[in-house]
Design an enzyme around this catalytic site. Sequence first.
Site, PDB file in Angstrom:
ATOM      1  N   LYS A 143      57.937  68.251  41.671  1.00 28.50           N
ATOM      2  CA  LYS A 143      59.052  67.931  40.778  1.00 28.50           C
ATOM      3  C   LYS A 143      59.120  68.815  39.534  1.00 28.50           C
ATOM      4  O   LYS A 143      58.099  69.186  38.972  1.00 28.50           O
ATOM      5  CB  LYS A 143      58.936  66.480  40.317  1.00 28.50           C
ATOM      6  CG  LYS A 143      59.124  65.491  41.457  1.00 28.50           C
ATOM      7  CD  LYS A 143      59.324  64.082  40.938  1.00 28.50           C
ATOM      8  CE  LYS A 143      58.019  63.487  40.502  1.00 28.50           C
ATOM      9  NZ  LYS A 143      58.110  62.142  39.983  1.00 28.50           N
ATOM     10  N   GLY A 188      45.727  70.709  40.577  1.00 28.01           N
ATOM     11  CA  GLY A 188      44.810  70.115  41.551  1.00 28.01           C
ATOM     12  C   GLY A 188      45.095  70.521  42.983  1.00 28.01           C
ATOM     13  O   GLY A 188      44.213  71.023  43.690  1.00 28.01           O
ATOM     14  N   GLY A 198      44.952  68.413  35.489  1.00 30.18           N
ATOM     15  CA  GLY A 198      45.749  67.976  34.330  1.00 30.18           C
ATOM     16  C   GLY A 198      45.400  68.748  33.071  1.00 30.18           C
ATOM     17  O   GLY A 198      46.281  69.098  32.276  1.00 30.18           O
TER      18      GLY A 198
HETATM   19  P1  ADP Z   1      49.431  70.732  41.542  1.00 29.43           P
HETATM   20  O1  ADP Z   1      48.556  69.536  41.803  1.00 29.43           O
HETATM   21  O2  ADP Z   1      48.847  71.996  42.091  1.00 29.43           O
HETATM   22  O3  ADP Z   1      49.841  70.839  40.108  1.00 29.43           O
HETATM   23  P2  ADP Z   1      51.812  69.288  42.273  1.00 29.43           P
HETATM   24  O4  ADP Z   1      51.048  68.031  42.089  1.00 29.43           O
HETATM   25  O5  ADP Z   1      52.858  69.616  41.299  1.00 29.43           O
HETATM   26  O6  ADP Z   1      50.783  70.537  42.387  1.00 29.43           O
HETATM   27  O7  ADP Z   1      52.540  69.333  43.680  1.00 29.43           O
HETATM   28  C1  ADP Z   1      51.891  69.096  44.879  1.00 29.43           C
HETATM   29  C2  ADP Z   1      52.787  68.382  45.817  1.00 29.43           C
HETATM   30  O8  ADP Z   1      54.052  69.019  45.929  1.00 29.43           O
HETATM   31  C3  ADP Z   1      52.221  68.365  47.217  1.00 29.43           C
HETATM   32  O9  ADP Z   1      51.879  67.032  47.550  1.00 29.43           O
HETATM   33  C4  ADP Z   1      53.350  68.884  48.090  1.00 29.43           C
HETATM   34  O10 ADP Z   1      53.524  68.175  49.303  1.00 29.43           O
HETATM   35  C5  ADP Z   1      54.552  68.708  47.199  1.00 29.43           C
HETATM   36  N1  ADP Z   1      55.668  69.587  47.602  1.00 29.43           N
HETATM   37  C6  ADP Z   1      55.692  70.917  47.620  1.00 29.43           C
HETATM   38  N2  ADP Z   1      56.877  71.363  48.109  1.00 29.43           N
HETATM   39  C7  ADP Z   1      57.610  70.276  48.417  1.00 29.43           C
HETATM   40  C8  ADP Z   1      58.900  70.059  48.976  1.00 29.43           C
HETATM   41  N3  ADP Z   1      59.694  71.082  49.319  1.00 29.43           N
HETATM   42  N4  ADP Z   1      59.313  68.793  49.139  1.00 29.43           N
HETATM   43  C9  ADP Z   1      58.520  67.752  48.794  1.00 29.43           C
HETATM   44  N5  ADP Z   1      57.299  67.890  48.276  1.00 29.43           N
HETATM   45  C10 ADP Z   1      56.840  69.124  48.089  1.00 29.43           C
HETATM   46 MG    MG Z   2      48.983  67.467  41.618  1.00 27.50          MG
END
Ligand code: ADP
Ligand code: MG
Length: 397
Positions: A199, A352, A375
């Site tokens: 998001k 993460g 975080g």
């Molecule tokens: P990080 O933990 O590296 O900061 P986020 O928590 O922001 O990353 O995002 C990870 C999640 O984003 C994953 O669970 C992944 O499935 C989801 N994601 C990535 N692309 C999409 C998409 N096109 N639609 C829905 N979810 C998505």
């Molecule tokens: Mg995450």
Amino acid sequence: MAKKTIRDIEVEGKRVLVRVDFNVPLDMKTGAITDDSRIRAALPTIRYLVDHRAKVILCSHLGRPDGKVVEELRMAPIAQRLSQLTNLPVSTASDCIGADVEKAASTLKEGDILLLENIRFHTEEEANDPFFAQALAKLADIYVDDAFGTAHRAHASTVGIAKYLPAVAGFLMEKELKALGSLLTNPEHPFGALLGGAKVSDKIGLIQNISDKVDLLLIGGGMAATFLKAQGYEVGLSLVETDKQDLAHELMEAAKRKGISLLVPADVMVANSISAEATGEIVPIADIPTNKSIVDIGPKTVELFSQQIRQCQTVFWNGPMGVYEIPQFARGTKAMVELLASMKATTVIGGGSTAEIVEEMNLTHKMTHVSTGGGASLNFLKGKSLPGVSVLLDKEK
Ligand code: ADP
Ligand code: MG
């Protein structure tokens, strides 16, 4: 300002309490440690202290016991693993404060290692209770923070304790602050940021702060839908944060004004549902069906993003390009991991999930830095000061 580290303070013969992040994943059934990389990440600090004849007292949380003793979350198995990894005896304590622990700490000899019991067995830890912090401080002469992953939380063992003891950074903390800090202060240009994840709303602060420093901004993952929608594309059933469309629009306008290239996907993989059974289909962004949602970036986008990233001297990446948990939707994300791993440029990974994929692909050692703090790394790159870092002593100029 840079922080003092264990190199800047006399540790010989001193009782040194080190806040580490030994919050390792455990197998729910057997209680076995499934990944010990967090323990290994603290080894340089522990070795240095042992070699310099300090009396080492380690303290960490494990899981979420919420202020109660939970048998499955005791630190003993971690002490065992640490002992294997260091080839040194590691003793454990029945608690992390109190008369018994004080006695154990005061009878330590130079080079001994004592691991305290799970600090979150006490509610006072997360409440940053000053009496609890003081009780902890009583165990030691010096406080060292090597737990970057909890530095964004003001707890007794990360913030409160620093009021009572000289407080310095361990080597892992130092490495994190250097790697992430140089992105914000003196990155080598061209500097590109690759951003994805679920998001926009999770990442607004990060996008805003980093977009002032970069030459290139690439948007993939779920958040790309909000940017595509803001450009007038049909995005089918993809999650669109309607209230963030204006912001996406502003970011694109601001990028144009500042001469930053901001790129969104040119093609995407779409699917009927986000499930293991679903199959993906590649479509240009102008042809996203109304009854499907975006699950990954497409091959043309991989090519386009790769071309741009290859020009960079510094690359920061946060957020998967697709729903990587489902193998058929993980291609775009994996291609980006492989690309970054093959580059000579400075490559820094935060978040993460993103770090998890790099680790799963066994390519962590091919990156300049993979942050151990999800975080904490995001808060840091948002430009926020981390409470666990602020309390550490500043280096003299
Ligand atoms: P990080 O933990 O590296 O900061 P986020 O928590 O922001 O990353 O995002 C990870 C999640 O984003 C994953 O669970 C992944 O499935 C989801 N994601 C990535 N692309 C999409 C998409 N096109 N639609 C829905 N979810 C998505
Ligand atoms: Mg995450």
